[in-house]
Scaffold this motif. Sequence first.
Motif, PDB file in Angstrom:
ATOM      1  N   ASN A  13       2.262  14.890   3.756  1.00 50.57           N
ATOM      2  CA  ASN A  13       1.704  14.205   2.584  1.00 50.57           C
ATOM      3  C   ASN A  13       2.305  12.819   2.367  1.00 50.57           C
ATOM      4  N   LYS A  18       7.689  10.350  -0.597  1.00 49.81           N
ATOM      5  CA  LYS A  18       6.299   9.904  -0.706  1.00 49.81           C
ATOM      6  C   LYS A  18       5.901   8.945   0.409  1.00 49.81           C
ATOM      7  N   SER A  19       6.875   8.296   1.028  1.00 48.63           N
ATOM      8  CA  SER A  19       6.550   7.343   2.089  1.00 48.63           C
ATOM      9  C   SER A  19       7.683   7.315   3.111  1.00 48.63           C
ATOM     10  N   GLY A  47       0.791  -1.227   0.000  1.00 51.44           N
ATOM     11  CA  GLY A  47       0.000   0.000   0.000  1.00 51.44           C
ATOM     12  C   GLY A  47       0.820   1.272   0.000  1.00 51.44           C
ATOM     13  N   LEU A  48       2.145   1.164  -0.024  1.00 52.52           N
ATOM     14  CA  LEU A  48       2.957   2.367  -0.062  1.00 52.52           C
ATOM     15  C   LEU A  48       2.955   2.950  -1.473  1.00 52.52           C
ATOM     16  N   PRO A  49       2.866   4.250  -1.574  1.00 53.02           N
ATOM     17  CA  PRO A  49       2.894   4.852  -2.904  1.00 53.02           C
ATOM     18  C   PRO A  49       4.289   4.794  -3.498  1.00 53.02           C
ATOM     19  N   GLY A  50       4.364   4.859  -4.821  1.00 52.40           N
ATOM     20  CA  GLY A  50       5.658   4.890  -5.475  1.00 52.40           C
ATOM     21  C   GLY A  50       6.346   6.225  -5.260  1.00 52.40           C
ATOM     22  N   VAL A  71       3.160   8.870   3.453  1.00 52.41           N
ATOM     23  CA  VAL A  71       2.555   7.768   4.198  1.00 52.41           C
ATOM     24  C   VAL A  71       3.577   7.243   5.209  1.00 52.41           C
ATOM     25  N   ARG A  99      11.588   7.092  -0.866  1.00 51.09           N
ATOM     26  CA  ARG A  99      11.267   6.550   0.445  1.00 51.09           C
ATOM     27  C   ARG A  99      12.270   7.066   1.479  1.00 51.09           C
ATOM     28  N   GLU A 158      13.424   3.319  -7.406  1.00 52.92           N
ATOM     29  CA  GLU A 158      13.074   4.425  -6.520  1.00 52.92           C
ATOM     30  C   GLU A 158      14.298   4.879  -5.728  1.00 52.92           C
TER      31      GLU A 158
END
Length: 549
Positions: free
Chosen positions: A213, A186-187, A91-94, A215, A97, A130
């Motif tokens: 913003n 993003k995460s 469920g982590l967005p691309g 996760v 990190r 990533e």
Amino acid sequence: MTALLAGLGFGTPLALFGLLALPVIWWLLRFTPPRPRPQVFPPVRILLDLPKQEETPDKTPWWLLLLRLLLAAVVIFLVAQPYFQPPGTQGLPGGQRLVIVDDGWAAAQNWQDTRRILTDLLEDAGNKDEQVVLVGTAPRLQTDEIAAEAARTVLERIRIMVPAPLTTDRMALLGRLKAAALAETKSIVWLADGTDAGSGEGFAAGLQSLLPNAVLRVIGSDAARLPMALGQPRLDKSDISVTVFAPEGAAPSGTLSVTASNGRTLLDVPVTLRPGAAATATFSLPTALRNEIQSIAIAGQRHAGARQLLDDRWRKRVIALVASGSSEQAQPLLSPLHYVSRGLEPYAELFSPESPSDIANLIDAGLSMLVLADVGTLPDEVLPKVTEWVEKGGVLLRFAGPRLAAGHDTLVPVTLREGDRTLGSSLSWETPQSLQEFPPKSPFAGLVIDPRITVTRQVLAEPDAELAAKTWASLADGTPLVTAEARGKGMIVLFHVTANANWSNLPLSGLFVEMMARVAGLDPTQVAATSESDAPAAFAPRLVMTGES
């Protein structure tokens, strides 16, 4: 089953739309040609009388149809390139990190699991090309700039990453993260060690505030596998006590392993644990074995928090107390050794030799310190042996008195004037003197001086160029109260007052007990090194404890 499906990912997820074609495939597999039309042909009558060898059904059996559909679904599934996602990445967005690792002592117990999860995280990010920012929460002397790197580059670094033998400092890391360029993140994945350390909630809230913003995903250790820890050992006469902290879910009992410097186990101490609270274990050993103790550790726990290293301060020294003959010996409070023995008793095993041969025997048995209270001159049969013992590392502690003032041997740290100085008497113009603050390089530095302490008599030292360097304590008028000198590998310390309250009320104070504790823990080599230079002495470590030791 739900967790298994949640961790399933696909390299080509669009291929799964092929599953929508299964109804069409089912229809095609069920399709059979129409029944043949009868046609009269005379020879056929002969063929009908022949035995039938094989019969073909008019429709496909259901089990064969199901098998063909399953094979078609498997082919579509394989074309979609399925793989299992690492724990915590579902469920982590691309995108970029931020990976945070608790790499203090509490993480060492489950470090192999942490490294495996971290490897999976980075391999997953590498498969998706990533960027990753990897940081640890343990404090460091040198901190690198926080910046994003390719996941495969970071993967090479974690193979040699090990936990530190320190407590994590998450809030300090949070301050560094605020100064870093993390706008593209993003995460956030936080590999927590399972301990709050007083900063868990605040750190999580700070991360969410810093990157609202992004996760946030926290991966913690199982409660049943959280580490246990040891508190600071305490000395109560001949007993050593240590506190054992056990987490919730820990076993009801454990074992402390007491180890010597050569690695052999001196004692195994059973402990009744209190999961979620602290328990206390107490043990005692003979002086010879206690002086060999190097560490106390919780059996089965391999991290710095479960081990306490003991240095020379925990070794119970052998001290001999010698006083000049006096009728005051029969009255304990007037005895020259009463207050000295009370001050040294918690830290040493005390002996009172009655003859020069007894002193020689104690030296041969490994004497640590010799205390002489108002002993002017040692007997000739023992003076050479004591001198040799001091030069090899022994500590000689002397107290002044009428006999020392009248004459003394060579085992004194400074040149003394004959006689003593009387303060505050009817025949003296001088008043009793209080104490000055201890010099910074004195072993007594940092002790609080009671202003009620006064000195009425003392033996004086002859002034010379080295007197200031040899002075550990002075009176308000600048005359020495305590002097010391290194002799070979040993040390000679002289209190310029008596060991009882005849010349000063110092022995009646709590400061005297603290001074005796400092003297009992003296390492002559360290004292000599710090006395010869204003710079702190540098010492090579004899034993280094790592996070996983």
